[in-house]
Design an enzyme around this catalytic site. Structure first.
Site, mmCIF file in Angstrom:
data_model
loop_
_atom_site.group_PDB
_atom_site.id
_atom_site.type_symbol
_atom_site.label_atom_id
_atom_site.label_comp_id
_atom_site.label_asym_id
_atom_site.label_seq_id
_atom_site.Cartn_x
_atom_site.Cartn_y
_atom_site.Cartn_z
ATOM 1 N N CYS A 121 39.374 40.971 40.658
ATOM 2 C CA CYS A 121 38.616 41.903 39.818
ATOM 3 C C CYS A 121 37.238 42.175 40.438
ATOM 4 C CB CYS A 121 38.547 41.389 38.377
ATOM 5 S SG CYS A 121 38.074 42.666 37.191
ATOM 6 N N ILE A 160 41.364 43.369 32.952
ATOM 7 C CA ILE A 160 40.246 43.461 32.017
ATOM 8 C C ILE A 160 39.156 44.302 32.671
ATOM 9 C CG2 ILE A 160 38.507 42.188 30.696
ATOM 10 C CD1 ILE A 160 40.386 39.737 30.885
ATOM 11 N N HIS A 170 43.327 39.505 37.001
ATOM 12 C CA HIS A 170 42.909 38.107 36.860
ATOM 13 C C HIS A 170 44.135 37.200 36.858
ATOM 14 C CE1 HIS A 170 38.651 38.784 35.777
ATOM 15 N NE2 HIS A 170 39.101 39.915 35.264
ATOM 16 N N GLU A 201 44.209 34.134 37.411
ATOM 17 C CA GLU A 201 43.817 32.821 36.892
ATOM 18 C C GLU A 201 43.905 32.720 35.368
ATOM 19 O OE1 GLU A 201 40.055 35.196 36.495
ATOM 20 O OE2 GLU A 201 41.778 35.186 37.838
#
Length: 192
Positions: free
Chosen positions: A75, A129, A166, A168
């Protein structure tokens, strides 16, 4: 191998967890001197302007611009690695790409998708996001690994991997494992 996560902002703990699930040692990197102790570095998401400001403040920009350390940007980390950003100059300029920030919309437009990522798997969980996308690949050296709605969201070039999402924030650590087992390992092997 020792893999660092730039610990200035973002989901540092989650990245460290993925590194450990991949069978490697994760290091929270807060000082430039720590770059000498690691084999690869993850630049986490967050807010790219803030990340760049903090990297300047703590001396990471100069150290990383002059380094061939393998890096994985997620990101905001992707934005930091880009050669160009729509409307402004790039920062570390490691990936020969042009990125557009927040191209999937605002926070309320966040979404999850299952991606087919070349060389990894066809069912990778991805959380977007306020995500950027890669508007343009500027070199034949850049390999496009995945797209969403005809927007490029994952690329690889030499020692560098960049994704718009993302990884993670899911339990799926295969993208991190790919970075370590392929990009970092190949760099380490070539340096011997």
């Amino acid at each position: 191998m020792k893999i660092g996560v730039l610990a200035l902002q973002g989901a540092v703990r989650e990245h460290l967890r993925h590194i450990e699930l991949s069978g490697h040692e994760g290091v929270s990197v807060k000082r430039v001197e720590q770059l000498e102790e690691i084999d690869g570095l993850i630049l986490p998401g967050g807010e790219s302007t803030t990340l760049r400001r903090l990297m300047n403040l703590y001396g990471f920009k100069e150290a990383l611009v002059n380094s061939d350390l393998p890096m994985f940007g997620t990101c905001a980390g992707l934005i930091v690695l880009a050669q160009d950003i729509v409307g402004e100059e790039g920062y570390l300029q490691k990936l020969d790409i042009t990125v557009e920030r927040n191209s999937f919309g605002r926070q309320v437009d966040s979404f999850e998708a299952e991606l087919d990522i070349k060389g990894i798997a066809n069912d990778i969980e991805a959380v977007f996001i306020r995500a950027p996308h890669i508007e343009k690949v500027n070199s034949d050296n850049v390999e496009i690994l995945s797209t969403v709605d005809d927007k490029i969201v994952a690329v690889k070039e030499g020692n560098y991997l960049g994704v718009s999402f993302h990884p993670e924030l899911t339990d799926d650590y295969r993208v991190t494992q790919y970075f370590i087992d392929h990009i970092v390992a190949e760099h380490k092997h070539a340096a011997v």
